[in-house]
Design a protein around this motif. Sequence first.
Motif, PDB file in Angstrom:
ATOM      1  N   TYR A  43     -32.646  12.627  10.461  1.00 16.68           N
ATOM      2  CA  TYR A  43     -33.779  13.347  11.044  1.00 16.68           C
ATOM      3  C   TYR A  43     -34.481  14.236  10.021  1.00 16.68           C
ATOM      4  CZ  TYR A  43     -33.149  11.754  15.810  1.00 16.68           C
ATOM      5  OH  TYR A  43     -33.107  10.972  16.933  1.00 16.68           O
ATOM      6  N   ARG A  44     -33.723  14.847   9.121  1.00 15.12           N
ATOM      7  CA  ARG A  44     -34.371  15.693   8.111  1.00 15.12           C
ATOM      8  C   ARG A  44     -35.330  14.878   7.255  1.00 15.12           C
ATOM      9  NH1 ARG A  44     -29.288  18.467   7.645  1.00 15.12           N
ATOM     10  NH2 ARG A  44     -28.699  17.094   5.918  1.00 15.12           N
ATOM     11  N   ARG A  45     -35.027  13.624   7.064  1.00 14.98           N
ATOM     12  CA  ARG A  45     -35.851  12.764   6.211  1.00 14.98           C
ATOM     13  C   ARG A  45     -37.003  12.127   6.967  1.00 14.98           C
ATOM     14  NH1 ARG A  45     -34.642   7.584   5.034  1.00 14.98           N
ATOM     15  NH2 ARG A  45     -32.530   7.876   5.827  1.00 14.98           N
ATOM     16  N   LEU A  46     -36.786  11.707   8.211  1.00 10.83           N
ATOM     17  CA  LEU A  46     -37.780  10.910   8.920  1.00 10.83           C
ATOM     18  C   LEU A  46     -38.506  11.642  10.043  1.00 10.83           C
ATOM     19  CD1 LEU A  46     -35.888   7.494   9.169  1.00 10.83           C
ATOM     20  CD2 LEU A  46     -37.621   8.186   7.507  1.00 10.83           C
ATOM     21  N   ALA A  47     -37.893  12.680  10.604  1.00 13.41           N
ATOM     22  CA  ALA A  47     -38.543  13.413  11.702  1.00 13.41           C
ATOM     23  C   ALA A  47     -38.077  14.859  11.697  1.00 13.41           C
ATOM     24  CB  ALA A  47     -38.250  12.742  13.037  1.00 13.41           C
ATOM     25  N   PRO A  48     -38.391  15.607  10.649  1.00  8.69           N
ATOM     26  CA  PRO A  48     -37.855  16.977  10.540  1.00  8.69           C
ATOM     27  C   PRO A  48     -38.381  17.924  11.609  1.00  8.69           C
ATOM     28  CG  PRO A  48     -39.501  16.545   8.844  1.00  8.69           C
ATOM     29  CD  PRO A  48     -39.218  15.227   9.500  1.00  8.69           C
ATOM     30  N   GLU A  49     -39.466  17.557  12.285  1.00 12.79           N
ATOM     31  CA  GLU A  49     -40.022  18.458  13.294  1.00 12.79           C
ATOM     32  C   GLU A  49     -39.264  18.427  14.609  1.00 12.79           C
ATOM     33  OE1 GLU A  49     -42.588  14.664  13.792  1.00 12.79           O
ATOM     34  OE2 GLU A  49     -41.192  15.571  12.361  1.00 12.79           O
ATOM     35  N   ILE A  50     -38.401  17.453  14.790  1.00  6.45           N
ATOM     36  CA  ILE A  50     -37.663  17.347  16.043  1.00  6.45           C
ATOM     37  C   ILE A  50     -36.449  18.271  16.006  1.00  6.45           C
ATOM     38  CG2 ILE A  50     -36.233  15.859  17.496  1.00  6.45           C
ATOM     39  CD1 ILE A  50     -38.083  13.592  16.969  1.00  6.45           C
TER      40      ILE A  50
ATOM     41  N   ALA B 260     -31.344   4.067  22.822  1.00  7.25           N
ATOM     42  CA  ALA B 260     -32.143   3.745  24.004  1.00  7.25           C
ATOM     43  C   ALA B 260     -32.487   5.003  24.783  1.00  7.25           C
ATOM     44  CB  ALA B 260     -31.399   2.751  24.884  1.00  7.25           C
ATOM     45  N   MET B 261     -31.518   5.915  24.950  1.00  8.26           N
ATOM     46  CA  MET B 261     -31.808   7.141  25.675  1.00  8.26           C
ATOM     47  C   MET B 261     -32.676   8.083  24.843  1.00  8.26           C
ATOM     48  SD  MET B 261     -29.367   9.908  27.631  1.00  8.26           S
ATOM     49  CE  MET B 261     -29.081  11.019  26.264  1.00  8.26           C
ATOM     50  N   ALA B 262     -32.364   8.228  23.554  1.00 12.93           N
ATOM     51  CA  ALA B 262     -33.151   9.123  22.705  1.00 12.93           C
ATOM     52  C   ALA B 262     -34.623   8.723  22.705  1.00 12.93           C
ATOM     53  CB  ALA B 262     -32.594   9.121  21.285  1.00 12.93           C
ATOM     54  N   ALA B 263     -34.893   7.418  22.724  1.00 10.15           N
ATOM     55  CA  ALA B 263     -36.267   6.932  22.663  1.00 10.15           C
ATOM     56  C   ALA B 263     -37.055   7.199  23.937  1.00 10.15           C
ATOM     57  CB  ALA B 263     -36.280   5.439  22.358  1.00 10.15           C
ATOM     58  N   THR B 264     -36.399   7.695  24.994  1.00  2.39           N
ATOM     59  CA  THR B 264     -37.114   8.033  26.230  1.00  2.39           C
ATOM     60  C   THR B 264     -37.463   9.518  26.316  1.00  2.39           C
ATOM     61  OG1 THR B 264     -35.140   8.498  27.579  1.00  2.39           O
ATOM     62  CG2 THR B 264     -35.870   6.191  27.436  1.00  2.39           C
ATOM     63  N   THR B 265     -37.147  10.303  25.299  1.00  6.58           N
ATOM     64  CA  THR B 265     -37.436  11.736  25.349  1.00  6.58           C
ATOM     65  C   THR B 265     -38.815  12.020  24.760  1.00  6.58           C
ATOM     66  OG1 THR B 265     -36.370  12.165  23.212  1.00  6.58           O
ATOM     67  CG2 THR B 265     -34.981  12.288  25.186  1.00  6.58           C
ATOM     68  N   SER B 266     -39.447  13.063  25.256  1.00  6.74           N
ATOM     69  CA  SER B 266     -40.840  13.332  24.890  1.00  6.74           C
ATOM     70  C   SER B 266     -41.006  13.594  23.403  1.00  6.74           C
ATOM     71  CB  SER B 266     -41.384  14.501  25.700  1.00  6.74           C
ATOM     72  OG  SER B 266     -40.602  15.666  25.503  1.00  6.74           O
ATOM     73  N   ASN B 267     -40.063  14.328  22.790  1.00  8.62           N
ATOM     74  CA  ASN B 267     -40.244  14.624  21.367  1.00  8.62           C
ATOM     75  C   ASN B 267     -40.155  13.365  20.511  1.00  8.62           C
ATOM     76  OD1 ASN B 267     -37.491  14.306  21.718  1.00  8.62           O
ATOM     77  ND2 ASN B 267     -36.923  16.284  20.844  1.00  8.62           N
ATOM     78  N   HIS B 268     -39.370  12.378  20.942  1.00 10.33           N
ATOM     79  CA  HIS B 268     -39.312  11.108  20.217  1.00 10.33           C
ATOM     80  C   HIS B 268     -40.554  10.256  20.505  1.00 10.33           C
ATOM     81  CE1 HIS B 268     -35.103  12.236  19.692  1.00 10.33           C
ATOM     82  NE2 HIS B 268     -35.019  11.304  18.765  1.00 10.33           N
ATOM     83  N   LEU B 269     -40.983  10.204  21.754  1.00  9.50           N
ATOM     84  CA  LEU B 269     -42.139   9.386  22.089  1.00  9.50           C
ATOM     85  C   LEU B 269     -43.386   9.826  21.330  1.00  9.50           C
ATOM     86  CD1 LEU B 269     -41.614   9.051  25.936  1.00  9.50           C
ATOM     87  CD2 LEU B 269     -41.421   7.232  24.247  1.00  9.50           C
ATOM     88  N   ARG B 270     -43.483  11.110  21.063  1.00 10.01           N
ATOM     89  CA  ARG B 270     -44.662  11.621  20.364  1.00 10.01           C
ATOM     90  C   ARG B 270     -44.687  11.239  18.888  1.00 10.01           C
ATOM     91  NH1 ARG B 270     -43.635  16.582  23.797  1.00 10.01           N
ATOM     92  NH2 ARG B 270     -45.159  16.433  25.479  1.00 10.01           N
TER      93      ARG B 270
ATOM     94  N   GLY C 213     -44.816   8.246  17.819  1.00  9.62           N
ATOM     95  CA  GLY C 213     -45.682   7.075  17.665  1.00  9.62           C
ATOM     96  C   GLY C 213     -45.043   6.007  16.795  1.00  9.62           C
ATOM     97  N   ASP C 214     -45.770   5.578  15.752  1.00  9.03           N
ATOM     98  CA  ASP C 214     -45.301   4.502  14.882  1.00  9.03           C
ATOM     99  C   ASP C 214     -44.061   4.884  14.082  1.00  9.03           C
ATOM    100  OD1 ASP C 214     -47.399   2.984  15.768  1.00  9.03           O
ATOM    101  OD2 ASP C 214     -48.676   3.363  14.017  1.00  9.03           O
ATOM    102  N   ARG C 215     -43.742   6.164  14.012  1.00 10.62           N
ATOM    103  CA  ARG C 215     -42.558   6.592  13.262  1.00 10.62           C
ATOM    104  C   ARG C 215     -41.275   6.423  14.065  1.00 10.62           C
ATOM    105  NH1 ARG C 215     -44.044  12.459  12.645  1.00 10.62           N
ATOM    106  NH2 ARG C 215     -42.056  12.623  11.552  1.00 10.62           N
ATOM    107  N   LEU C 216     -41.401   6.150  15.372  1.00  9.08           N
ATOM    108  CA  LEU C 216     -40.212   6.089  16.211  1.00  9.08           C
ATOM    109  C   LEU C 216     -39.311   4.916  15.856  1.00  9.08           C
ATOM    110  CD1 LEU C 216     -38.545   7.102  18.610  1.00  9.08           C
ATOM    111  CD2 LEU C 216     -39.999   5.718  20.104  1.00  9.08           C
ATOM    112  N   ALA C 217     -39.869   3.733  15.699  1.00  3.18           N
ATOM    113  CA  ALA C 217     -39.041   2.541  15.465  1.00  3.18           C
ATOM    114  C   ALA C 217     -38.205   2.655  14.197  1.00  3.18           C
ATOM    115  CB  ALA C 217     -39.918   1.290  15.441  1.00  3.18           C
ATOM    116  N   PRO C 218     -38.777   3.042  13.047  1.00  2.00           N
ATOM    117  CA  PRO C 218     -37.914   3.180  11.861  1.00  2.00           C
ATOM    118  C   PRO C 218     -36.868   4.280  12.004  1.00  2.00           C
ATOM    119  CG  PRO C 218     -40.185   3.848  11.370  1.00  2.00           C
ATOM    120  CD  PRO C 218     -40.201   3.182  12.700  1.00  2.00           C
ATOM    121  N   LEU C 219     -37.206   5.353  12.712  1.00  2.00           N
ATOM    122  CA  LEU C 219     -36.224   6.412  12.940  1.00  2.00           C
ATOM    123  C   LEU C 219     -35.056   5.881  13.757  1.00  2.00           C
ATOM    124  CD1 LEU C 219     -35.259   9.399  12.963  1.00  2.00           C
ATOM    125  CD2 LEU C 219     -36.649   9.684  15.038  1.00  2.00           C
TER     126      LEU C 219
END
Length: 243
Positions: A143-150, A196-206, A208-214
């Motif tokens: 997460y620090r590398r791909l989505a540090p804002e979460i 599967a569960m993480a991908a249904t949370t709002s902070n992950h859904l936002r 966008g295109d960065r979700l799949a590689p994360l």
Amino acid sequence: MGELPFGAIAAEYDRHRPAPPEDLVDDLERLGGSVLDVGCGTGKAAVAMAERGLAVLGLEPDERMAAIAAGHGIEVEIGTFEAWDAGGRQFDLLTFSDSWHFVDPAVGTRRAAELLRPGGKVARIWNSYLLEPSAIEALDRVYRRLAPEITQSWRPSAAWAPVRPDDDPLVRGGFMPLRTRSYKSAGRSSADEFVAMAATTSNHLRLGDRLAPLMSEVHAAIEALGGAVRMHRTTFLALARLN
């Protein structure tokens, strides 16, 4: 409640989000009366309450989420809590299952008072998840590398602490705090189940295109840990009564 990103993944949300704990539903059943389940989503909490004989009306801003709840037998109306026209109806209990944080607290407090009968109650329900240290360390690197804002919900934080009366908009708006209870459970989640569960949370859904590689790298990190992680879930119930 503003527009939320859940509708596009409504079926996945319904499949992977957990139902409320049975002992929490026991407590809601004891409250009795008519229920407005605000932000009911696909009906996780509403179905559990209806199965106990409570008269439940769901309120949901997204038509796709509401359609699934209706398919589970829940009566649902479309609208946001702040703007919904109740047509003069009032309820004995308002429930917010992982949805109060989407409500404007100032408007929400006033609306709650309008929609409750005298002595009616508000039940705010939310979940906190905690992983074991080795899993936290492995996922933090991703997460620090791909989505540090979460802010990961599997790490304890003040955002998931029980409601404090001195910082509670309902109490400031004249409601009486009754109690906060917690319900604990634990289980193992496979890499597939976790992402599967993480991908249904709002902070992950936002993301966008960065979700799949994360999610791909999160999956790989869990596989490297043995293919599953142990997850500790705490569900909080905060009750307040209209004076």
